[in-house]
Design an enzyme around this catalytic site. Structure first.
Site, PDB file in Angstrom:
ATOM      1  N   TYR A  93       0.884  -0.956  -0.138  1.00 40.10           N
ATOM      2  CA  TYR A  93       0.133  -0.124  -0.349  1.00 40.10           C
ATOM      3  C   TYR A  93       0.797   1.434   0.396  1.00 40.10           C
ATOM      4  O   TYR A  93       1.984   1.951   0.882  1.00 40.10           O
ATOM      5  CB  TYR A  93      -0.933   0.252   1.402  1.00 40.10           C
ATOM      6  CG  TYR A  93      -2.294   0.855   1.516  1.00 40.10           C
ATOM      7  CD1 TYR A  93      -3.236   1.198  -0.168  1.00 40.10           C
ATOM      8  CD2 TYR A  93      -2.561   1.637   2.340  1.00 40.10           C
ATOM      9  CE1 TYR A  93      -3.841   1.916   0.627  1.00 40.10           C
ATOM     10  CE2 TYR A  93      -3.042   3.058   1.742  1.00 40.10           C
ATOM     11  CZ  TYR A  93      -4.074   2.731   1.300  1.00 40.10           C
ATOM     12  OH  TYR A  93      -5.279   3.575   0.675  1.00 40.10           O
ATOM     13  N   SER A 189       1.090  -7.683   1.325  1.00 42.60           N
ATOM     14  CA  SER A 189       0.068  -6.867   2.114  1.00 42.60           C
ATOM     15  C   SER A 189      -0.258  -6.882   1.007  1.00 42.60           C
ATOM     16  O   SER A 189      -0.903  -7.886   0.497  1.00 42.60           O
ATOM     17  CB  SER A 189       0.924  -5.790   2.786  1.00 42.60           C
ATOM     18  OG  SER A 189       0.415  -4.810   3.087  1.00 42.60           O
ATOM     19  N   GLN A 190      -0.502  -4.858   0.396  1.00 41.97           N
ATOM     20  CA  GLN A 190      -1.699  -4.730  -0.766  1.00 41.97           C
ATOM     21  C   GLN A 190      -0.935  -5.663  -1.154  1.00 41.97           C
ATOM     22  O   GLN A 190      -2.465  -6.582  -1.951  1.00 41.97           O
ATOM     23  CB  GLN A 190      -1.520  -3.581  -1.005  1.00 41.97           C
ATOM     24  CG  GLN A 190      -2.020  -3.547  -2.570  1.00 41.97           C
ATOM     25  CD  GLN A 190      -1.860  -2.357  -2.433  1.00 41.97           C
ATOM     26  OE1 GLN A 190      -3.591  -0.969  -2.669  1.00 41.97           O
ATOM     27  NE2 GLN A 190      -1.017  -1.128  -3.682  1.00 41.97           N
ATOM     28  N   ASP A 276       0.294  -8.768  13.747  1.00 41.20           N
ATOM     29  CA  ASP A 276      -0.248  -7.925  13.176  1.00 41.20           C
ATOM     30  C   ASP A 276      -1.158  -7.337  12.851  1.00 41.20           C
ATOM     31  O   ASP A 276      -1.924  -8.904  12.532  1.00 41.20           O
ATOM     32  CB  ASP A 276      -0.054  -8.976  11.373  1.00 41.20           C
ATOM     33  CG  ASP A 276      -0.017  -8.285  10.050  1.00 41.20           C
ATOM     34  OD1 ASP A 276       0.072  -6.768   9.983  1.00 41.20           O
ATOM     35  OD2 ASP A 276      -0.427  -8.561   8.845  1.00 41.20           O
ATOM     36  N   HIS A 305       3.700  -5.983  10.864  1.00 39.43           N
ATOM     37  CA  HIS A 305       2.997  -6.569   9.400  1.00 39.43           C
ATOM     38  C   HIS A 305       4.386  -6.640   8.835  1.00 39.43           C
ATOM     39  O   HIS A 305       4.479  -7.303   7.441  1.00 39.43           O
ATOM     40  CB  HIS A 305       2.533  -5.476   8.812  1.00 39.43           C
ATOM     41  CG  HIS A 305       2.053  -5.317   7.776  1.00 39.43           C
ATOM     42  ND1 HIS A 305       1.062  -6.433   7.537  1.00 39.43           N
ATOM     43  CD2 HIS A 305       1.865  -4.523   6.425  1.00 39.43           C
ATOM     44  CE1 HIS A 305       0.335  -6.170   5.672  1.00 39.43           C
ATOM     45  NE2 HIS A 305       1.198  -4.602   5.366  1.00 39.43           N
TER      46      HIS A 305
END
Length: 326
Positions: A93, A189-190, A276, A305
């Site tokens: 992100y 992640s994203q 996370d 994360h």
């Protein structure tokens, strides 16, 4: 950081009911028909860089709406005559494509690598982007991307991103010197959430997927148990738009990674970190436990994360070598 989600014993079997709209499949069939109506037209522009052992090119191809999506295409300079396997990278992100030397791990291991710039992003991560989002937003939104176009599924930001990502895989398969039977997504992640969507939308196009601490899963649960990360944008939006809660989560159900997981069949390697709060582990395990194809998951008990960090990347490189070079 501390443990805040379900205990690992429950996570292993956590398979909540999916909240899927009745027209989910038709919505995505229509989306892919629309994006494929535009000529893919992948164009490579060679770059002069100090990376003597690599061939570096800027790539552009047509994504959602025919918008030109940029990125990098990097391959080892002395790779021989045979077609190469290709690793497709989607970004975390706010990250942009950055600079070519930031993406050398897989080319150094002998793979071609296509890095897709995420439309509109790259302004706040230290990795600049070059791809705009011409569609923008036409409804109220909070800063960020999670609420852009949240009025209906057709206008939602991630409809464009997921469609772009499918086209990135198709662009990789169309490039000269690439083996279309050996294309693998590696993302986190994203990017991991985007990769999960692609695995559900075009499973036949992928040899495998690596999804590290993937985002964009179980939007409602993520906003309810953590106020950290991009999902906090949704909570902030709903704090003001109080009467739109069910409407908003109905729109988001078209983009929930859990629903794509139920359709995804390429072998998948997930990772999750138990501390996370950006991508809560229960949201990742929900996607993992619904995943339709062969799957494994690596759990990092004392990490947030960042997940497995460099150790996870080393494992992923070894996995790619085994799957794509064997």
């Amino acid at each position: 950081m501390a443990l805040f989600d379900l205990p690992i014993e429950r996570l292993r079997t956590y398979e909540p009911p999916r909240e899927e709209p009745a027209d989910f499949e038709e919505f995505w069939r229509r989306t892919l028909r629309e994006v494929r109506a535009y000529d893919l037209d992948p164009v490579l522009t060679p770059q002069d860089t100090p990376l003597a052992l690599m061939e570096v090119a800027e790539i552009h191809f047509s994504g959602f709406g025919g918008h030109r999506i940029g990125g990098w295409f990097i391959r080892p300079r002395d790779a021989g005559d045979g077609p190469l396997p290709c690793v497709v990278r989607y970004l975390g992100y706010t990250m942009g494509r950055g600079l070519p030397h930031q993406w050398l791990a897989y080319p150094s291991a002998g793979f071609a690598t296509l890095v897709m710039d995420t439309r509109g992003q790259g302004g706040g991560s230290g990795m600049p982007g070059r791809t705009p989002d011409p569609a923008g937003g036409n409804t109220p939104e909070v800063p960020g991307f999670l609420t852009r176009g949240l009025s209906d599924p057709d206008n939602y930001y991630y409809r464009r991103v997921y469609a772009d990502a499918v086209r990135a895989v198709e662009a990789a398969a169309a490039l000269p010197g690439i083996d279309p039977e050996r294309i693998m997504v590696v993302a986190g992640s994203q990017g991991g959430g985007v990769g999960l969507a692609v695995a559900g939308l075009v499973p036949e196009a992928l040899r495998a997927v690596v999804l590290d601490v993937p985002s964009l899963c179980m939007f409602r649960r993520a906003t309810e148990i953590s106020n950290v990360g991009a999902r906090a944008e949704i909570a902030e939006y709903l704090r003001t738009h109080r009467r739109r809660v069910e409407e908003v989560f109905s729109v988001l159900s078209y983009f929930d990674g859990v629903n794509f997981a139920a359709r995804a069949t390429p072998p998948a390697w997930f990772s999750a970190a138990l501390m996370d709060q950006v991508c809560p582990p229960s949201t990742i395990f929900a996607a993992y436990n619904h995943y339709a194809g062969p799957r494994e998951i690596r759990v990092w008990p004392y990490n947030g994360h960042e997940g497995g960090g460099a150790e996870q990347e080393a494992d992923n490189l070894e996995l790619a070598r085994r799957l794509l070079m064997g």
